[in-house]
Design an enzyme around this catalytic site. Structure first.
Site, PDB file in Angstrom:
ATOM      1  N   GLU A  88       0.750  -1.316   0.135  1.00  0.00           N
ATOM      2  CA  GLU A  88      -0.061  -0.012  -0.016  1.00  0.00           C
ATOM      3  C   GLU A  88       0.855   1.257  -0.016  1.00  0.00           C
ATOM      4  OE1 GLU A  88      -3.143  -0.071   2.986  1.00  0.00           O
ATOM      5  OE2 GLU A  88      -3.227   2.138   3.033  1.00  0.00           O
ATOM      6  N   LYS A 270      -6.900  -1.668  11.586  1.00  0.00           N
ATOM      7  CA  LYS A 270      -6.184  -1.799  10.406  1.00  0.00           C
ATOM      8  C   LYS A 270      -4.931  -1.061  10.089  1.00  0.00           C
ATOM      9  CE  LYS A 270      -6.006  -1.672   5.611  1.00  0.00           C
ATOM     10  NZ  LYS A 270      -5.082  -0.955   4.820  1.00  0.00           N
ATOM     11  N   ASP A 286       4.683 -15.058  10.980  1.00  0.00           N
ATOM     12  CA  ASP A 286       3.442 -15.520  10.661  1.00  0.00           C
ATOM     13  C   ASP A 286       2.271 -14.437  10.864  1.00  0.00           C
ATOM     14  OD1 ASP A 286       0.830 -16.636  10.424  1.00  0.00           O
ATOM     15  OD2 ASP A 286       1.465 -18.509  11.394  1.00  0.00           O
ATOM     16  N   HIS A 383      -2.502  10.274   0.061  1.00  0.00           N
ATOM     17  CA  HIS A 383      -2.528   8.918  -0.738  1.00  0.00           C
ATOM     18  C   HIS A 383      -2.665   9.117  -2.200  1.00  0.00           C
ATOM     19  CE1 HIS A 383      -4.612   5.471   1.720  1.00  0.00           C
ATOM     20  NE2 HIS A 383      -3.547   5.978   2.218  1.00  0.00           N
TER      21      HIS A 383
HETATM   22  C1  MEV Z   1      -5.459   2.904   5.609  1.00  0.00           C
HETATM   23  O1  MEV Z   1      -4.644   1.660   5.156  1.00  0.00           O
HETATM   24  C2  MEV Z   1      -5.555   3.055   7.310  1.00  0.00           C
HETATM   25  C3  MEV Z   1      -6.337   3.939   7.613  1.00  0.00           C
HETATM   26  O2  MEV Z   1      -7.907   3.772   7.143  1.00  0.00           O
HETATM   27  C4  MEV Z   1      -6.376   3.628   8.916  1.00  0.00           C
HETATM   28  C5  MEV Z   1      -7.637   4.673   9.803  1.00  0.00           C
HETATM   29  O3  MEV Z   1      -8.438   4.686   9.183  1.00  0.00           O
HETATM   30  O4  MEV Z   1      -7.201   4.836  10.944  1.00  0.00           O
HETATM   31  C6  MEV Z   1      -5.919   5.390   7.257  1.00  0.00           C
END
Ligand code: MEV
Length: 431
Positions: A88, A270, A286, A383
Site C-alpha cells: 500500500e 487496520k 506468521d 494517498h
Molecule cells: C488505510 O490503510 C488505513 C487507515 O484507514 C487507518 C485509519 O482509518 O485509522 C487510514
C-alpha cells in the site's frame, strides 16, 4: 500437505505439484492466460526460487511485495530503521512521518512480556474430578517433556506450567500447556510438546484427546508502546484555522470513537496492523497468527474496540498501544530465509520481545499518523500523491519521469491515468 490423489485443480495439469517450478509456472501461465509481464513478475532469481521450493508446496515463484524501510524512529532511546513489506502506498511514509514528529520528545517507550505461549489439549468424555487429577501430574508432565525442552531450557525458556478447566458448553476438558518459547514463534515446539503429553493426559483424565494444538491467541505475550508530546508539536500540516490543541483534541476524540463504534474500531486497528503486519512480513513472521491474535484481543471484553488510546492532559498528547505480539526473531522461516535475517540485522538483531517492542512502536506510529491525518487534512491528499506515481507508471513513464509526471499531476490537481498520458504526450514521450 501433499496429496498425491488430488484431482487436478481447474485448468492445471495432473501432478502439478510434482513438476519443477519452471514447469509449474509455465502451466499456470498457459492455464490462466498470464501475460508475459505477469509471468515475469512472479519469476524470482534462481536462489529465491530454490528457497521458495523448500519453504512451501507447489511453488511457482515469489510474490514480489515491495520492501521498504521506515526511518526516524527513536525507540527506548535507540535510533532505528524498521523494514516493512507492504503493497500500500503511503504506509511507510506515514510511519516515518510520525516517527520523526515524535522523536524530539523522546520517541517511544515500549515493553514486552516474556515469550510465554500455550497449547491446548481438548479431552472428551473425561469423568468428574479430571481437572484435579490433571493438576496432580504437572511434575510428571514436566519430566516427560524434559528431553524435548532441553535446548529451550538451556536458553532460559521451557516448561511454565499446566492448568485444566472444564468448558461449560460441551463439558470438554481443556488442558493448557504453557511454555516460554524464547525467540521462536513457538508453534512447532508447542504442538510437539502437547502431542507428546497425550498418553499421560488421557490416562490421567480418563478421556480421549480430540486434538492438541497451540493457540494463536498469545494472550500472555503482550507488548506495548507509548509516547507523549506537547500538543503544540502538531502545528505543521494543519488546515487553516485549526490550532494544534484542537488537532490533539480531535485525535483523542477519534480514539474514543474507536472504543465506542466497531465500524470505526476495525479500520482504526487496520491502520495499526498496516505497520505491524508489514514488519511481520518483512521478517517472514506468521502474519495470519499476529492478525488473529490482535483482533481477538481487540474484542476481549465482548465488544470489538480500538487497540490504542490517545489522550490529552495538560496540553500533552499521549498515545498508547498494547496487544499480543507473538513475533519470532529466530527459527522457522524467520531464521531460514536470508531476506528475513537481513531485515532483522537492520534492526540490530533484536530478540523476540525486542522485536515485539519495535512492532508495537511501529503500530502506534502508523496509527497516530493515520488518525492525525484523518482528523485534520484527511488522508486522500497524501494517498493521491503516491497514487499519482503508479498512474504515471501505468501511463508509460519510467525512471525519473515517474516522479516528475506524478508531481506535475498533483500540482495541476488532476490525478488520473488520462492526465498522465496527456502529460507524456505533450512532451513527445510514449503514453
Ligand atoms: C488505510 O490503510 C488505513 C487507515 O484507514 C487507518 C485509519 O482509518 O485509522 C487510514
Amino acid at each position: 500437505m501433499s496429496m498425491d490423489t488430488d484431482p487436478p485443480a481447474e485448468g492445471l495439469p495432473a501432478g502439478f505439484h510434482r513438476r519443477d517450478p519452471a514447469e509449474r509456472r509455465a502451466a499456470l501461465t498457459r492455464a490462466f492466460g498470464l501475460d508475459p509481464g505477469e509471468a515475469q513478475a512472479l519469476t524470482p532469481s534462481l536462489s529465491n526460487m530454490e528457497l521458495a521450493e523448500v519453504m512451501i508446496e507447489s511453488a511457482v515463484g515469489c510474490a514480489p511485495v515491495p520492501l521498504g524501510v521506515a526511518t526516524g524512529f527513536l525507540i527506548d532511546g535507540r535510533e532505528l530503521a524498521v523494514p516493512m513489506a507492504v503493497e500500500e502506498p503511503s504506509v511507510i511514509a506515514a510511519a516515518s512521518y510520525a516517527a520523526r514528529l515524535l522523536r524530539r520528545d523522546g520517541g517511544f517507550t515500549t515493553w514486552a512480556a516474556q515469550p510465554v505461549m500455550s497449547a491446548q489439549l481438548y479431552i472428551q468424555d473425561a469423568p468428574e474430578g479430571a481437572e484435579e487429577r490433571v493438576a496432580g501430574v504437572e511434575d510428571e508432565a514436566r519430566a516427560a517433556l524434559s528431553g524435548l525442552l532441553a535446548s529451550l531450557e538451556r536458553r532460559g525458556g521451557g516448561f511454565r506450567g499446566m492448568r485444566a478447566r472444564r468448558l461449560r458448553g460441551s463439558g470438554t476438558l481443556r488442558v493448557d500447556l504453557l511454555l516460554d518459547v524464547r525467540d521462536a514463534m513457538g508453534a512447532n515446539i508447542l504442538n510437539t510438546a502437547a502431542e507428546a503429553l497425550r498418553p499421560l493426559l488421557e490416562r490421567t483424565a480418563g478421556g480421549r484427546v480430540l486434538m492438541a494444538i497451540l493457540t494463536n491467541q498469545a494472550a500472555e505475550r503482550l507488548a506495548g508502546a507509548r509516547f507523549s508530546i506537547p500538543a503544540a508539536r502538531l502545528a505543521a500540516r494543519l488546515p487553516a484555522g485549526m490550532s494544534p490543541e484542537e488537532a490533539a483534541r480531535r485525535v483523542a476524540a477519534a480514539s474514543e470513537l474507536a472504543q465506542e463504534d466497531p465500524a470505526r474500531a476495525v479500520t482504526h486497528n487496520k491502520g495499526i496492523m498496516n505497520g505491524i503486519t508489514s514488519l511481520a512480513l518483512a521478517t517472514m513472521n506468521d502474519t495470519r497468527a499476529v492478525e488473529a491474535a490482535a483482533h481477538a484481543w481487540a474484542c476481549r471484553d465482548g465488544a470489538y474496540r480500538g487497540l490504542s488510546r490517545f489522550r490529552v492532559e495538560g496540553g500533552v498528547l499521549t498515545g498508547e498501544l498494547e496487544l499480543p505480539l507473538a513475533l519470532a526473531a529466530a527459527g522457522g522461516s524467520v531464521g531460514f530465509h536470508p531476506a528475513a535475517r537481513g531485515c532483522l540485522k537492520v534492526m540490530g538483531n533484536p530478540d523476540a520481545p525486542g522485536l515485539a517492542r519495535i512492532a508495537a512502536a511501529l503500530g502506534l506510529a502508523q496509527n497516530f499518523a493515520a488518525v492525525l491525518a484523518l482528523v485534520t487534512t484527511g488522508i486522500q491528499a497524501g494517498h493521491m500523491r503516491l497514487h499519482a506515481a503508479r498512474l504515471a507508471y501505468e501511463a508509460g513513464a519510467r525512471g525519473a519521469d515517474i516522479r516528475r509526471v506524478a508531481d506535475q499531476m498533483s500540482r495541476e490537481g488532476s490525478v488520473t491515468r488520462a492526465a498522465a498520458q496527456a502529460l507524456l504526450r505533450r512532451e513527445g514521450r510514449p503514453g
